[in-house]
Design an enzyme around this catalytic site. Structure first.
Site, PDB file in Angstrom:
ATOM      1  N   HIS A  98       2.924   2.774  -2.017  1.00 19.77           N
ATOM      2  CA  HIS A  98       1.575   2.481  -1.522  1.00 19.77           C
ATOM      3  C   HIS A  98       1.494   1.029  -1.055  1.00 19.77           C
ATOM      4  CE1 HIS A  98      -0.658   5.959  -3.727  1.00 19.77           C
ATOM      5  NE2 HIS A  98       0.492   6.352  -3.229  1.00 19.77           N
ATOM      6  N   GLU A 140      -0.544  -1.450  -1.538  1.00 16.41           N
ATOM      7  CA  GLU A 140      -0.788  -2.480  -2.555  1.00 16.41           C
ATOM      8  C   GLU A 140       0.467  -2.745  -3.380  1.00 16.41           C
ATOM      9  OE1 GLU A 140      -4.661  -0.054  -2.157  1.00 16.41           O
ATOM     10  OE2 GLU A 140      -2.510   0.336  -2.123  1.00 16.41           O
ATOM     11  N   CYS A 194      -5.838   3.347  -5.468  1.00 15.95           N
ATOM     12  CA  CYS A 194      -5.726   4.512  -6.337  1.00 15.95           C
ATOM     13  C   CYS A 194      -5.476   4.022  -7.771  1.00 15.95           C
ATOM     14  CB  CYS A 194      -4.576   5.398  -5.869  1.00 15.95           C
ATOM     15  SG  CYS A 194      -2.929   4.723  -6.211  1.00 15.95           S
ATOM     16  N   CYS A 245      -2.178   1.990  -8.146  1.00 17.41           N
ATOM     17  CA  CYS A 245      -2.227   0.641  -7.583  1.00 17.41           C
ATOM     18  C   CYS A 245      -3.125  -0.272  -8.414  1.00 17.41           C
ATOM     19  CB  CYS A 245      -2.702   0.694  -6.138  1.00 17.41           C
ATOM     20  SG  CYS A 245      -1.523   1.537  -5.052  1.00 17.41           S
TER      21      CYS A 245
END
Length: 150
Positions: free
Chosen positions: A50, A52, A80, A83
């Site tokens: 992801h 991040e 999410c 993260c």
């Protein structure tokens, strides 16, 4: 919109044009960009890729630290649970996002909504079932070993 969020959104749009998902992140400390990331799940076949997390990994390696206290996360989409947890563990206490988890769900990227709901359930009712298994008698206890060494 400030320049750091504009950059996160630009990264997100570029990633979509290159076949990825609409997520970009910019990590800032002392008003300077220390790392950027985009969702790389489609490139590396790594579910943890992801935006991040990519930005956090780059910053940690660049700065050779596990402590990113004082850094601010700018993300094109609301982080999410994975993260957000990583941000917690590295000391990031502040962040900004554009698209909410509800917005991402509206375009077919709704796993975060489900995860946030799932975490509120008792363990035995969660989607992923986890079971405790005690150590065998005589087996070395890594937790005790850690405590003794620290």
């Amino acid at each position: 919109m400030d320049k750091f969020m504009k950059r996160a959104v630009e990264l997100s749009a570029e990633n979509v044009r290159e076949g990825g998902q609409p997520f970009g992140a910019v990590l800032v400390k002392d008003n300077e960009i220390i790392a950027e990331g985009v969702n790389e799940v489609h490139i590396k076949y790594d579910v943890s890729g992801h935006a991040e997390l990519v930005a956090i990994r780059i910053a940690q390696e660049k700065l050779q630290t596990n402590d990113l206290s004082g850094a601010i996360m700018y993300a094109s989409g609301e982080p999410c649970p994975m993260c957000l947890t990583a941000m917690f563990y590295v000391g990031i206490e502040k962040g900004y996002y554009c698209a909410s988890i509800e917005d991402t769900a509206d375009v077919g990227l709704g796993a975060s909504v489900t995860l946030y709901e799932d975490f509120q359930k008792p363990r035995e009712e969660r989607t992923v079932q986890m079971y405790s298994m005690p150590l065998e008698e005589g087996q070395e206890d890594p937790m005790k070993l850690w405590k003794e060494q620290n």
